[in-house]
Motif scaffolding. Structure first.
Motif, PDB file in Angstrom:
ATOM      1  N   UNK A 249      -2.077  -1.865  -7.715  1.00 30.32           N
ATOM      2  CA  UNK A 249      -1.444  -2.610  -6.614  1.00 30.32           C
ATOM      3  C   UNK A 249      -0.541  -1.533  -6.010  1.00 30.32           C
ATOM      4  N   UNK A 250      -0.089  -0.390  -6.565  1.00 32.63           N
ATOM      5  CA  UNK A 250       0.673   0.367  -6.124  1.00 32.63           C
ATOM      6  C   UNK A 250      -0.130   1.450  -5.135  1.00 32.63           C
ATOM      7  N   UNK A 251      -1.433   1.572  -5.601  1.00 35.70           N
ATOM      8  CA  UNK A 251      -2.212   2.548  -4.759  1.00 35.70           C
ATOM      9  C   UNK A 251      -2.748   1.636  -3.399  1.00 35.70           C
ATOM     10  N   UNK A 252      -2.743   0.472  -3.710  1.00 33.97           N
ATOM     11  CA  UNK A 252      -3.162  -0.204  -2.581  1.00 33.97           C
ATOM     12  C   UNK A 252      -2.043  -0.222  -1.336  1.00 33.97           C
ATOM     13  N   UNK A 253      -0.673  -0.205  -1.852  1.00 35.09           N
ATOM     14  CA  UNK A 253       0.506  -0.174  -1.110  1.00 35.09           C
ATOM     15  C   UNK A 253       0.598   1.131  -0.421  1.00 35.09           C
ATOM     16  N   UNK A 254       0.047   2.084  -1.255  1.00 34.03           N
ATOM     17  CA  UNK A 254       0.145   3.551  -0.684  1.00 34.03           C
ATOM     18  C   UNK A 254      -0.735   3.821   0.541  1.00 34.03           C
ATOM     19  N   UNK A 255      -2.096   3.029   0.495  1.00 35.28           N
ATOM     20  CA  UNK A 255      -3.059   3.189   1.206  1.00 35.28           C
ATOM     21  C   UNK A 255      -2.610   2.362   2.638  1.00 35.28           C
ATOM     22  N   UNK A 256      -2.280   1.198   2.450  1.00 36.13           N
ATOM     23  CA  UNK A 256      -1.672   0.425   3.480  1.00 36.13           C
ATOM     24  C   UNK A 256      -0.489   1.120   4.256  1.00 36.13           C
ATOM     25  N   UNK A 257       0.418   1.823   3.505  1.00 33.08           N
ATOM     26  CA  UNK A 257       1.468   2.600   4.229  1.00 33.08           C
ATOM     27  C   UNK A 257       0.913   3.738   4.957  1.00 33.08           C
ATOM     28  N   UNK A 258      -0.321   4.471   4.483  1.00 36.11           N
ATOM     29  CA  UNK A 258      -0.898   5.376   5.097  1.00 36.11           C
ATOM     30  C   UNK A 258      -1.464   5.132   6.328  1.00 36.11           C
ATOM     31  N   UNK A 259      -2.104   3.934   6.197  1.00 33.61           N
ATOM     32  CA  UNK A 259      -2.936   3.438   7.495  1.00 33.61           C
ATOM     33  C   UNK A 259      -1.981   3.049   8.410  1.00 33.61           C
ATOM     34  N   UNK A 260      -0.660   2.472   8.192  1.00 34.28           N
ATOM     35  CA  UNK A 260       0.057   1.975   9.241  1.00 34.28           C
ATOM     36  C   UNK A 260       0.898   3.486  10.052  1.00 34.28           C
ATOM     37  N   UNK A 261       1.047   4.290   8.750  1.00 35.98           N
ATOM     38  CA  UNK A 261       1.568   5.584   9.532  1.00 35.98           C
ATOM     39  C   UNK A 261       0.444   6.283  10.558  1.00 35.98           C
TER      40      UNK A 261
END
Length: 244
Positions: free
Chosen positions: A219-231
């Motif tokens: 879940x933490x890694x998926x959140x990191x991926x989402x934040x990276x995509x948003x950035x």
């Protein structure tokens, strides 16, 4: 209800159940189960070494299957590939934790029973190789500067998956200093029934704990991926506004 909400609701009961089972396992292993007739209290390491050794051969296959899914989806469906890659990374981190615990408890047990910390036994060497492969896996994920980091890591997971059955079968294929298999090792294998409750409680506890950490890290890694995509999207929008 969203998937994130379901995971959040399930997380606390799962964590509490894991800790409760581990506490019961500790009580069984340390206080209720009789000491080993030959080894004495040092034999209680068995209840931690064997479950961690067994689980150290399970989580690599979670990593392997997730890596295969990433390789399959990376061009067909990048979003599914990202999810598979997140699971692969989480499983690799859990695998190295259990492999480390297995090696450390094995060394402590070996020092007490054999008089040495380490020997290049087939089983020990195969487990060390598995640990080194996952150290390399995480190092690639952390420090690789190429655009093929996930692909290189996925290839490493294949080598780890090959090592697992060799590790498992080593004490069946070759005569080693490591003790004979406890389970499925022939007519003389198995354990005394007084040892079974402590072993089962500890195996269940460490399996529950490892699964909890796996999902939490995913879940933490998926959140990191989402934040990276948003950035990345924000950066693209900003560049388009500047160009206009």
């Amino acid at each position: 209800m969203s998937r994130r909400s379901i995971l959040r609701i399930a997380a606390w009961p799962w964590l509490i159940a894991s800790l409760a089972v581990l506490v019961i396992g500790f009580r069984e292993a340390i206080f209720l189960t009789p000491a080993d007739a030959a080894q004495g209290d040092i034999g209680r390491i068995f209840y931690y070494h064997v479950p961690s050794a067994m689980l150290s051969l399970v989580f690599p296959y979670v990593n392997f299957l997730a890596s295969l899914a990433f390789l399959y989806w990376r061009r067909r469906d990048p979003l599914k590939a990202l999810a598979a890659d997140a699971l692969a990374l989480a499983a690799a981190e859990v695998a190295i934790v259990y492999t480390t615990v297995c090696l450390l408890t094995g060394m402590l047990w070996g020092r007490a029973t054999w008089g040495i910390w380490w020997t290049w036994d087939y089983r020990l060497t195969a487990e060390l190789l598995l640990w080194l492969l996952y150290v390399a896996y995480l190092a690639v994920r952390r420090y690789s500067a190429t655009g093929q980091t996930q692909t290189i890591a996925a290839v490493l997971s294949i080598f780890a998956a090959i090592d697992v059955p060799i590790n498992f079968m080593s004490i069946r294929w070759w005569r080693t200093q490591h003790p004979a298999p406890v389970f499925f090792g022939g007519p003389d294998s198995g354990m005394d029934k007084t040892m079974l409750p402590a072993f089962l409680w500890n195996f269940a506890g460490w399996a529950l704990w490892g699964t909890f950490i796996l999902i939490f890290r995913y879940v933490l890694e998926r959140r990191r991926q989402a934040a990276e995509q948003e950035a990345a999207l924000v950066a693209i929008e900003a560049s388009l506004e500047i160009s206009q």
